[in-house]
Design a protein around this motif. Structure first.
Motif: not given
Length: 253
Positions: A215-219
């Motif tokens: 994943v690129g964004p940060h969940p």
């Protein structure tokens, strides 16, 4: 990612997971001992990022037992330690090339373990490292900087909030120079999320007998990340999307 070096990561709150592609109750352990997840912590990560990933893994439906591994941890990252784990997680960090200099000595062990049935999770820098330019070569395709692509809504590497579509649902997430994933059209992969440009932002794919979830964004980001970066967390905290990434990766059925 300098602004996160002083973060003290708290617990990620539970969020309803309606509409996600995995069941809310895990059957990974069959009622036995909690499955082990190894989380890298060392010079190829940024302080706060491994801890946030560990919190996410502990609170996901599979309720992982987490141990940190790395050159200065009690558990070394090795073929032997990986053999005991269900998941290996590579968290966020700094720049790709310096990180690779720290990680390349582990590449063969990680590659062999995943291809034999292990599950690799990569968050931001860990997503970059799943590729091959440079990296572990686990991804069916390559990676690139989202901020460098035409029509990107974010064009610098400052900490920010970005809009993506996760399983076709619009959400806003913490973001800082994360990768996009350029997938080989001949290779099987599930795209969980896309950027506003349509490029994949979160992917689950087979790798030999194992799986990777990147994943690129940060969940995994919690409120302290937003506070430190002077960003508004309202409606932008999404641990449930991290759970989706994790559970979709580890459940191969």
């Amino acid at each position: 990612m300098i602004s996160r070096r002083r973060l003290m990561i708290g617990g990620a709150g539970a969020v309803a997971a309606g509409g996600l592609g995995w069941l809310g109750v895990s059957t990974l352990t069959g009622g036995g001992r909690q499955p082990l997840a190894l989380v890298y912590r060392g010079p190829a990560s940024t302080s706060g990022c491994p801890e946030a990933v560990a919190t996410l893994l502990r609170s996901t439906p599979s309720r992982f037992r987490v141990e940190f591994c790395g050159p200065h941890e009690n558990v070394r990252l090795s073929r032997e330690s990986l053999a005991k784990a269900v998941v290996y997680a590579q968290p966020g960090g700094g720049e790709l090339k310096p990180a690779w200099r720290h990680m390349r000595e582990y590449a063969t062990d990680i590659q062999d373990w995943v291809r034999a049935g292990g599950n690799y999770l990569g968050f931001c820098l860990g997503g970059y490292l799943a590729g091959a330019g440079p990296g572990f070569g686990l991804l069916p395709g390559g990676t690139d900087q989202y901020i460098s692509t035409p029509d990107a809504s974010v064009t610098d590497d400052d900490d920010t909030v970005i809009g993506v579509r996760w399983r076709q649902n619009p959400v806003r997430m913490y973001f800082q120079d994360g990768p996009l994933f350029r997938l080989d059209p001949r290779g099987p992969a599930t795209v969980l999320a896309t950027y506003d440009t349509g490029q994949p932002a979160a992917v689950v794919a087979p790798c030999g007998s194992g799986r990777i979830g990147v994943v690129g964004p940060h969940p995994e980001a919690d409120t302290t990340w937003f506070t430190t970066a002077r960003l508004d967390a309202s409606g932008n905290l999404h641990p449930e999307l991290g759970y989706d990434l994790i559970e979709t990766t580890v459940h191969k059925g």
